[in-house]
Design a protein around this motif. Structure first.
Motif, PDB file in Angstrom:
ATOM      1  N   ILE A   1       7.482  -2.650  -5.524  1.00 21.45           N
ATOM      2  CA  ILE A   1       7.059  -1.245  -5.563  1.00 21.45           C
ATOM      3  C   ILE A   1       7.755  -0.535  -6.734  1.00 21.45           C
ATOM      4  CG2 ILE A   1       7.155   0.953  -4.294  1.00 21.45           C
ATOM      5  CD1 ILE A   1       6.552  -0.709  -1.783  1.00 21.45           C
TER       6      ILE A   1
ATOM      7  N   GLU B   1      -7.570   3.779  -6.006  1.00 20.43           N
ATOM      8  CA  GLU B   1      -6.530   2.735  -5.979  1.00 20.43           C
ATOM      9  C   GLU B   1      -5.576   2.948  -4.798  1.00 20.43           C
ATOM     10  OE1 GLU B   1      -4.563   2.244  -9.769  1.00 20.43           O
ATOM     11  OE2 GLU B   1      -2.725   1.723  -8.701  1.00 20.43           O
TER      12      GLU B   1
ATOM     13  N   MET C   1      -7.260   1.966  -1.695  1.00 16.88           N
ATOM     14  CA  MET C   1      -7.272   0.509  -1.570  1.00 16.88           C
ATOM     15  C   MET C   1      -5.914   0.001  -1.061  1.00 16.88           C
ATOM     16  SD  MET C   1      -5.908  -2.280  -3.308  1.00 16.88           S
ATOM     17  CE  MET C   1      -5.527  -1.654  -4.932  1.00 16.88           C
ATOM     18  N   LEU C   2      -4.814   0.591  -1.617  1.00 16.49           N
ATOM     19  CA  LEU C   2      -3.474   0.151  -1.207  1.00 16.49           C
ATOM     20  C   LEU C   2      -3.269   0.392   0.293  1.00 16.49           C
ATOM     21  CD1 LEU C   2      -1.345   1.463  -4.234  1.00 16.49           C
ATOM     22  CD2 LEU C   2      -1.827  -0.911  -3.663  1.00 16.49           C
ATOM     23  N   ILE C   3      -3.725   1.562   0.755  1.00 12.41           N
ATOM     24  CA  ILE C   3      -3.587   1.868   2.187  1.00 12.41           C
ATOM     25  C   ILE C   3      -4.479   0.904   2.988  1.00 12.41           C
ATOM     26  CG2 ILE C   3      -3.903   3.635   3.973  1.00 12.41           C
ATOM     27  CD1 ILE C   3      -3.364   5.754   1.761  1.00 12.41           C
ATOM     28  N   ALA C   4      -5.687   0.642   2.467  1.00 17.65           N
ATOM     29  CA  ALA C   4      -6.629  -0.236   3.170  1.00 17.65           C
ATOM     30  C   ALA C   4      -6.061  -1.640   3.348  1.00 17.65           C
ATOM     31  CB  ALA C   4      -7.947  -0.299   2.398  1.00 17.65           C
ATOM     32  N   ILE C   5      -5.476  -2.187   2.299  1.00 21.41           N
ATOM     33  CA  ILE C   5      -5.024  -3.582   2.414  1.00 21.41           C
ATOM     34  C   ILE C   5      -3.683  -3.709   3.141  1.00 21.41           C
ATOM     35  CG2 ILE C   5      -6.323  -4.314   0.361  1.00 21.41           C
ATOM     36  CD1 ILE C   5      -3.601  -4.544  -1.092  1.00 21.41           C
ATOM     37  N   GLY C   6      -3.077  -2.577   3.489  1.00 19.75           N
ATOM     38  CA  GLY C   6      -1.903  -2.673   4.357  1.00 19.75           C
ATOM     39  C   GLY C   6      -0.633  -2.038   3.837  1.00 19.75           C
ATOM     40  N   MET C   7      -0.709  -1.265   2.756  1.00 19.10           N
ATOM     41  CA  MET C   7       0.496  -0.571   2.287  1.00 19.10           C
ATOM     42  C   MET C   7       0.653   0.682   3.154  1.00 19.10           C
ATOM     43  SD  MET C   7       1.358   0.395  -1.596  1.00 19.10           S
ATOM     44  CE  MET C   7       2.905   1.035  -2.128  1.00 19.10           C
ATOM     45  N   ASN C   8       1.701   0.716   3.945  1.00 23.84           N
ATOM     46  CA  ASN C   8       1.806   1.864   4.857  1.00 23.84           C
ATOM     47  C   ASN C   8       2.172   3.144   4.095  1.00 23.84           C
ATOM     48  OD1 ASN C   8       4.634   1.954   4.582  1.00 23.84           O
ATOM     49  ND2 ASN C   8       4.888   0.414   6.181  1.00 23.84           N
ATOM     50  N   ARG C   9       2.021   4.261   4.808  1.00 22.18           N
ATOM     51  CA  ARG C   9       2.143   5.549   4.119  1.00 22.18           C
ATOM     52  C   ARG C   9       3.551   5.819   3.604  1.00 22.18           C
ATOM     53  NH1 ARG C   9      -2.997   8.289   5.389  1.00 22.18           N
ATOM     54  NH2 ARG C   9      -4.049   6.589   6.435  1.00 22.18           N
TER      55      ARG C   9
ATOM     56  N   ARG D   1       5.483   3.616   2.290  1.00 20.96           N
ATOM     57  CA  ARG D   1       5.601   2.931   0.996  1.00 20.96           C
ATOM     58  C   ARG D   1       4.821   3.660  -0.084  1.00 20.96           C
ATOM     59  NH1 ARG D   1       5.591  -3.109   3.437  1.00 20.96           N
ATOM     60  NH2 ARG D   1       7.659  -3.694   2.743  1.00 20.96           N
TER      61      ARG D   1
ATOM     62  N   PRO E   1      -8.552   6.098   3.676  1.00 17.93           N
ATOM     63  CA  PRO E   1      -8.912   4.932   2.861  1.00 17.93           C
ATOM     64  C   PRO E   1     -10.420   4.745   2.699  1.00 17.93           C
ATOM     65  CG  PRO E   1      -7.855   4.261   4.918  1.00 17.93           C
ATOM     66  CD  PRO E   1      -7.668   5.731   4.791  1.00 17.93           C
ATOM     67  N   ALA E   2     -11.171   4.948   3.791  1.00 16.48           N
ATOM     68  CA  ALA E   2     -12.625   4.711   3.714  1.00 16.48           C
ATOM     69  C   ALA E   2     -13.271   5.624   2.677  1.00 16.48           C
ATOM     70  CB  ALA E   2     -13.252   4.929   5.082  1.00 16.48           C
TER      71      ALA E   2
END
Lengths: 472, 230
Positions: A2, A362, A365-373, A375, A465-466
């Motif tokens: 990060i 972007e 996308m980061l939140i969608a693939i699993g980067m929590n808030r 981070r 994210p959506a």
């Protein structure tokens, strides 16, 4: 990773980031340089004050500090001088005589503080001998009988010059009038015109004869330290050694009726023998006797009823206005740099908000693939801190170079010298800022980065994210 | 056993207005491990909304989505994010790679979020890039890759977290025929050899032709669900 992303993100829009970095760098450079001027001005004043006017530490008979009458002297002063000179960090010690006098010339009269000094000792404590202005001036040399050194301002006032006669009028310890003629041996000019106007210097031996003082008596012991930072420590050591306390019975009786309750009076009465205590022990004893709460509550009243032996005071207490100016300057550093950073902070908020808005998809996308808030928030904060810190460090380096160069060359402010000297400030300024201040400024820059990041980072973590992923 | 169970799923936009939009309307579906399924239908039929709901990127108005026995609508935001990270792989129409990272770093990123060691990340990222045939571009940033290459990196990234299934929203929409062909072959091979579950939303006939199951959607409703024997 990060950290890496945050750092790389800073440089995605190079021009935009460089604009912010430059703004922070220039702002800090200007701010620090300006503060270094004020600091240099203050340090110059302080340096002059210590090395010419007050010295690092002064010792007096405690009664002299309350009421500067001629009879309140320090006894066994020569022995004391020798002992004090042995303390580590002490550069030089000089004994002084002090009294207030009226000076009369053929054409005018003026009041002043007359200081008796031992020239060879005084030269080690005070650099006044380097500030003689008239080409005929000498530091107590050339005139054998009753030489007197006066300030340029006083010379102007009295309309006298070197070798002119001056009549001194004052009283001795018994209240008898003393009239003595002195001859001007030298005229000095310091950066502080009020000092030049208010002080005249004679030989200690002359003062002893005129005022019939005992051989080992003086009003003041002036101590010059090798390093300014040692002043506080030596003050405490001397206080513990030479400041002795006891309860003043008369004052205690008076205080019973005015300022302290009966219960406190009774407890203090037990202590009011002739026994004296060291500075440390006296405080501890009072605290033990009265309890911490009462001790703190009645501290002022307790000081008033305490008789002291020797008063030990560092320059801050002798010249509180200097101490105030010095601490005011510390505050100014924060206020000045704080205002600059606050203004820059808004620019940083704007830049980071733009950076977030440009990267909505972007971030989504980061939140969608699993980067929590948390981070995502940290990433934006880190980006902002990196951005501010890059500018901050650049600005600090630029300021450090500028201040170092100016500190070496000095800045001549002689066009304003009259006004500055009237306030006691030197006209040649050596801008400076110490290392802790640079560290504090760096911390302030980091804090600004963190604060400026909050709004853009909140905006980023609130993205859905959506929706964000489909943003064009 | 079903890995995804969808019951009475509804998503209504503008629910409290005069013109509510039923994007997903009473959908009941289930997906088995190893499926290669395509959700097809015209634009605006609700394909992406359905995929977003399955992926936990959006919340339904009503109904239930269970993934491996977990009702994802009952999870808090942070738990749902972690759940997505560990269980679902995403491939987006516009690739959505991190532009400041290289292809390999993009693949490694999700493993970093999962707390994998550097050694494991390196090894798996290299394997995955090899699997999608782009290992020679491992140190190249997305900006210097073609659309097809970027989408292959996106597939490798989606696989990096070892998810239970991969959701691919119009993965070939921005690709030319050759890139589409290559990508589909890779995904088909991964499905066949590694038993990886793929669920696409698409209206690309080339994807439809490769799918083993076709779920037809119209106005948010499932109007057909057929398995294609290959």
């Amino acid at each position: 990773m990060i950290l890496t992303i945050a750092w790389k993100n800073v440089w995605r829009s190079k021009v935009r980031s460089l604009v912010v970095v430059s703004a922070v760098a220039i702002g800090l450079w200007g701010g620090i340089t300006a503060v270094s001027f004020m600091n240099g001005l203050m340090l110059g004043r302080l340096n002059d004050a210590i090395k010419i006017e007050v010295a690092s530490v002064q010792l007096h008979n405690a009664a002299f500090m309350e009421n500067d009458e001629i009879q309140y002297t320090i006894h066994n002063v020569d022995e004391l001088m020798n002992k004090v000179a042995q303390y580590p960090g002490v550069l030089a010690v000089s004994k002084r005589f002090r009294t207030d006098v009226m000076l009369n010339s053929n054409r005018a009269a003026a009041g002043a503080s007359m200081i008796g000094v031992v020239p060879e000792n005084e030269k080690k404590v005070s650099q006044l001998y380097q500030h003689l202005v008239d080409s005929n001036s000498h530091y107590f040399e050339g005139i054998k009988h009753r030489p007197i050194l006066i300030g340029e301002k006083m010379a102007e006032k009295l309309k006298v010059h070197v070798r002119s006669k001056i009549l001194i009028n004052t009283v001795d310890a018994n209240g008898n009038a003393v009239r003595e003629v002195f001859r001007v041996v030298g005229i000095f000019k310091t950066q502080n015109t009020s000092f030049d106007e208010m002080n005249v210097f004679i030989r200690f031996s002359d003062a002893q004869k005129i005022f019939q003082m005992k051989k080992d008596e003086a009003h003041e012991l002036a101590i010059l330290m090798k390093k300014m930072m040692q002043t506080k420590q030596i003050t405490m050591q001397l206080k513990n050694k030479y400041t002795t306390f006891k309860i003043n019975k008369k004052a205690l009786l008076k205080a019973r009726n005015d300022s302290i309750p009966q219960s406190i009076y009774k407890q203090l009465q037990d202590l009011s023998s002739n026994k004296t205590y060291s500075y440390k022990k006296y405080g501890a004893l009072l605290m033990q006797k009265l309890g911490k709460k009462h001790y703190q509550l009645y501290q002022k009243q307790l000081e008033a009823i305490s008789e002291t032996g020797l008063d030990v005071a560092q320059w801050k207490h002798i010249s509180p206005e200097l101490a105030m100016q010095s601490s005011w300057l510390d505050l100014m550093l924060y206020v000045f740099v704080g205002i600059i950073l606050a203004a820059l902070g808004f620019g940083i908020v704007n830049t980071m908000l733009m950076a977030v808005l440009e990267r909505v998809r972007e971030i989504g996308m980061l939140i969608a693939i699993g980067m929590n808030r948390k981070r995502v928030f940290s990433m934006i904060v880190l980006e902002t801190v990196f951005l501010s810190l890059t500018g901050g460090i650049l600005g600090i380096i630029l300021a450090w170079i500028t201040v170092s160069v100016l500190n070496y060359t000095g800045v001549n402010m002689s066009q304003f010298s009259k006004g500055m000297e009237a306030l006691g400030y030197p006209s040649l300024i050596y801008p400076s800022i110490d290392l802790p201040s640079y560290i504090k400024i760096t911390i302030m820059v980091i804090l600004t980065g963190i604060l400026a990041a909050i709004y853009p980072a909140l905006h980023a973590i609130r993205l859905k994210p959506a929706e964000a992923i489909r943003k064009e | 056993m079903s890995i995804i169970e969808i019951k009475n799923l509804e998503k209504i936009y503008n629910e409290n207005t005069d013109i509510p939009v039923h994007a997903v309307n009473n959908v009941n579906l289930s997906f088995e491990k190893g499926e290669f399924a395509a959700i097809v239908g015209p634009s605006g039929c609700g394909k992406t909304t359905l995929l977003n709901l399955i992926g936990g990127l959006d919340s339904p108005t009503s109904g239930m989505i269970s993934i491996d026995g977990v009702d994802i609508n009952t999870l808090s935001q942070s738990k749902l994010t972690n759940f997505r990270m560990d269980n679902i792989g995403f491939v987006f129409q516009a690739y959505n790679l991190i532009p400041v990272l290289t292809a390999k770093e993009n693949v490694e990123f999700i493993m970093h979020l999962q707390g994998a060691s550097k050694k494991d990340r390196d090894k798996r990222a290299e394997e995955l890039l090899q699997a999608v045939g782009i290992d020679d571009k491992a140190n190249v940033r997305p900006g210097k890759l073609s659309g097809g290459q970027q989408q292959r990196v996106a597939v490798a990234r989606a696989l990096a977290s070892k998810p239970k299934f991969i959701l691919a929203d119009e993965p070939t929409a921005n690709l030319d025929s050759k890139s589409t062909e290559t990508l589909l072959s890779i995904m088909e091979r991964l499905n066949k050899e590694e038993n990886i579950t793929f669920i696409f939303s698409t209206h690309d006939q080339r994807v439809v032709n490769k799918a083993h199951r076709l779920i037809k959607l119209e106005d948010g409703k499932v109007i057909g669900d057929e398995r294609v024997i290959k």
